[in-house]
Design an enzyme around this catalytic site. Structure first.
Site, mmCIF file in Angstrom:
data_model
loop_
_atom_site.group_PDB
_atom_site.id
_atom_site.type_symbol
_atom_site.label_atom_id
_atom_site.label_comp_id
_atom_site.label_asym_id
_atom_site.label_seq_id
_atom_site.Cartn_x
_atom_site.Cartn_y
_atom_site.Cartn_z
ATOM 1 N N CYS A 169 19.719 75.687 38.377
ATOM 2 C CA CYS A 169 20.628 76.636 39.021
ATOM 3 C C CYS A 169 21.849 76.879 38.120
ATOM 4 C CB CYS A 169 20.997 76.177 40.431
ATOM 5 S SG CYS A 169 21.755 77.489 41.433
ATOM 6 N N HIS A 189 15.589 76.102 42.728
ATOM 7 C CA HIS A 189 15.868 74.693 42.986
ATOM 8 C C HIS A 189 14.553 73.936 43.142
ATOM 9 C CE1 HIS A 189 20.262 74.699 43.668
ATOM 10 N NE2 HIS A 189 20.065 75.951 44.020
ATOM 11 N N GLU A 246 14.142 70.863 43.560
ATOM 12 C CA GLU A 246 14.307 69.808 44.580
ATOM 13 C C GLU A 246 14.176 70.343 45.992
ATOM 14 O OE1 GLU A 246 18.499 71.459 44.133
ATOM 15 O OE2 GLU A 246 16.706 71.208 42.883
#
Length: 206
Positions: A85, A186, A188
């Site tokens: 990001c 992202h 994650e």
């Protein structure tokens, strides 16, 4: 012997989620750190980032020796490096959020505000969207990932934009060259797609 993965803590990242995702992807030697010595000794480096470009860049600069350590490890020694990001955006020459601010200058280009061709599309670009590789790369596969951003990387060298997404036009989803890769999405938060991406990063031998 387990590799040492340095997850950079500069007060501007979603550290817990990224840490947990790296562990879920198979990493065993993750060190969350704000110590330049850990960066220099790492086998791989992950730079997360959430928030405004300038705030993240300034936060990184407030850690004495951190920018120099990142430069030495990633550029000088060729350690595999992942920016996530805003961590990816910081790899640019500059960002234009709240004025123009210098980036790390590792991937040529400027981070500019999203301006979708369709005025009905909202900014920030938030939610699940396709990731479409622009050329073959060991780490980036087609699929869907989670995005949350208002600014996008306008890459100077087309070959260094390795994936796009669509939000009223093509938007950079990933950049890279040599041992460097950055993703706007992202991993994650991208469930199976994100974990598969992180696993490939952990196994990557650029």
């Amino acid at each position: 012997m387990a590799e040492r993965i340095a997850l950079v803590d500069y007060g501007a990242g979603n550290l817990r989620s990224v840490h947990n995702a790296l562990l879920a992807a198979g990493a065993t030697g993750v060190v969350v750190t704000d110590d330049p010595a850990d960066i220099r000794g790492a086998d791989r480096i992950v730079l997360p980032g959430v928030g405004a470009f300038a705030a993240c860049r300034n936060a990184l600069a407030t850690l004495p020796g951190m920018v120099e350590a990142l430069e030495e490890a990633a550029i000088g020694r060729g350690r595999p490096f992942l920016g996530i990001c805003v961590g990816m955006q910081l790899m640019a020459d500059a960002g234009e959020e709240h004025g123009r601010h210098a980036g790390l200058g590792w991937i040529g280009g400027t981070v500019r505000m999203l301006e979708p061709a369709d005025p009905a599309l909202k900014v920030p670009h938030m939610g699940w969207n396709d990731v479409t590789p622009t050329d073959a790369h060991a780490l980036v596969a087609p699929g869907e990932a989670y995005f949350l951003h208002s600014y996008a990387f306008d890459v100077a060298v087309p070959a260094e934009r390795i994936a796009v997404t669509d939000h009223g036009g093509a938007v950079t989803a990933a950049v890279g060259r040599a041992n460097l890769i950055g993703v706007q999405f992202h991993p994650e938060k991208s469930q199976a797609y994100g974990l598969a991406f992180l696993k490939r990063f952990l196994e990557w031998r650029p």
